[in-house]
Scaffold this motif. Structure first.
Motif, PDB file in Angstrom:
ATOM      1  N   ASN A 260       2.519   0.986   1.269  1.00  0.00           N
ATOM      2  CA  ASN A 260       2.453   2.154   1.747  1.00  0.00           C
ATOM      3  C   ASN A 260       2.522   2.188   3.109  1.00  0.00           C
ATOM      4  N   ALA A 261       2.525   3.580   4.020  1.00  0.00           N
ATOM      5  CA  ALA A 261       3.064   3.453   5.239  1.00  0.00           C
ATOM      6  C   ALA A 261       2.044   2.801   6.206  1.00  0.00           C
ATOM      7  N   ALA A 262       0.587   3.455   5.678  1.00  0.00           N
ATOM      8  CA  ALA A 262      -0.620   2.871   6.506  1.00  0.00           C
ATOM      9  C   ALA A 262      -0.701   1.285   6.542  1.00  0.00           C
ATOM     10  N   ARG A 263      -0.533   0.647   5.394  1.00  0.00           N
ATOM     11  CA  ARG A 263      -0.420  -0.682   5.435  1.00  0.00           C
ATOM     12  C   ARG A 263       0.481  -1.311   6.313  1.00  0.00           C
ATOM     13  N   LEU A 264       1.600  -0.967   6.274  1.00  0.00           N
ATOM     14  CA  LEU A 264       2.858  -1.215   7.151  1.00  0.00           C
ATOM     15  C   LEU A 264       2.359  -1.051   8.842  1.00  0.00           C
ATOM     16  N   ASP A 265       1.874   0.128   8.912  1.00  0.00           N
ATOM     17  CA  ASP A 265       1.621   0.400  10.339  1.00  0.00           C
ATOM     18  C   ASP A 265       0.357  -0.729  10.891  1.00  0.00           C
ATOM     19  N   ASP A 266      -0.646  -1.080   9.903  1.00  0.00           N
ATOM     20  CA  ASP A 266      -1.600  -1.893  10.281  1.00  0.00           C
ATOM     21  C   ASP A 266      -0.865  -3.263  10.696  1.00  0.00           C
TER      22      ASP A 266
ATOM     23  N   ASN B 258      -0.734  -5.483  14.277  1.00  0.00           N
ATOM     24  CA  ASN B 258      -1.562  -6.719  14.207  1.00  0.00           C
ATOM     25  C   ASN B 258      -3.055  -6.397  13.804  1.00  0.00           C
ATOM     26  N   ARG B 259      -3.185  -5.459  13.034  1.00  0.00           N
ATOM     27  CA  ARG B 259      -4.495  -5.244  12.547  1.00  0.00           C
ATOM     28  C   ARG B 259      -4.825  -6.166  11.347  1.00  0.00           C
ATOM     29  N   GLY B 260      -3.983  -6.726  10.544  1.00  0.00           N
ATOM     30  CA  GLY B 260      -4.402  -7.484   9.498  1.00  0.00           C
ATOM     31  C   GLY B 260      -4.702  -6.480   8.245  1.00  0.00           C
ATOM     32  N   GLU B 261      -5.405  -6.920   7.398  1.00  0.00           N
ATOM     33  CA  GLU B 261      -5.741  -6.117   6.349  1.00  0.00           C
ATOM     34  C   GLU B 261      -7.113  -5.183   6.583  1.00  0.00           C
ATOM     35  N   GLN B 262      -7.756  -5.376   7.630  1.00  0.00           N
ATOM     36  CA  GLN B 262      -9.157  -4.417   8.024  1.00  0.00           C
ATOM     37  C   GLN B 262      -8.512  -3.075   8.188  1.00  0.00           C
ATOM     38  N   GLY B 263      -7.487  -2.846   8.990  1.00  0.00           N
ATOM     39  CA  GLY B 263      -7.405  -1.528   9.395  1.00  0.00           C
ATOM     40  C   GLY B 263      -7.628  -0.971  10.534  1.00  0.00           C
ATOM     41  N   PRO B 264      -7.447   0.276  10.885  1.00  0.00           N
ATOM     42  CA  PRO B 264      -7.780   0.452  12.417  1.00  0.00           C
ATOM     43  C   PRO B 264      -9.268   0.685  12.775  1.00  0.00           C
ATOM     44  N   TYR B 265     -10.030   0.769  11.800  1.00  0.00           N
ATOM     45  CA  TYR B 265     -11.540   0.783  11.995  1.00  0.00           C
ATOM     46  C   TYR B 265     -12.249  -0.416  12.061  1.00  0.00           C
TER      47      TYR B 265
END
Length: 88
Positions: A69-75, A79-86
């Motif tokens: 999905n786009a969110a995972r690609l953006d992460d 370079n946020r890895g699997e954790q995400g933006p938060y």
């Protein structure tokens, strides 16, 4: 054994029709229309009870594991890895 003979006869008839379609320069259209007819007559199969659909809308909008999905690609791009933006 009867089903096998019927399948072979159907395949032979399709090959003859395809050959004819190629001769009249209609081969590609014949294959595409044949595929569409096969999808609507034979079908693509049915899901078993409890089996997830390939489309998240039919799974209560839950993604399948490993879905792209786009969110995972953006992460990943940020370079946020699997954790995400938060991540604290």
């Amino acid at each position: 054994m009867r089903t096998k003979k019927r399948t072979l006869a159907t395949l032979a008839a399709w090959c003859v029709a395809w050959y004819w379609a190629i001769r009249v320069e209609f081969g590609a259209v014949f294959v595409i229309v044949s595929a569409m007819v096969a999808m609507f007559t034979v079908g693509l199969g049915t899901r078993k009870e409890g089996e997830a659909s390939a489309y998240s809308i039919f799974n209560g909008f839950n993604e399948l594991p490993g879905a792209f999905n786009a969110a995972r690609l953006d992460d990943q791009m940020r370079n946020r890895g699997e954790q995400g933006p938060y991540v604290d």
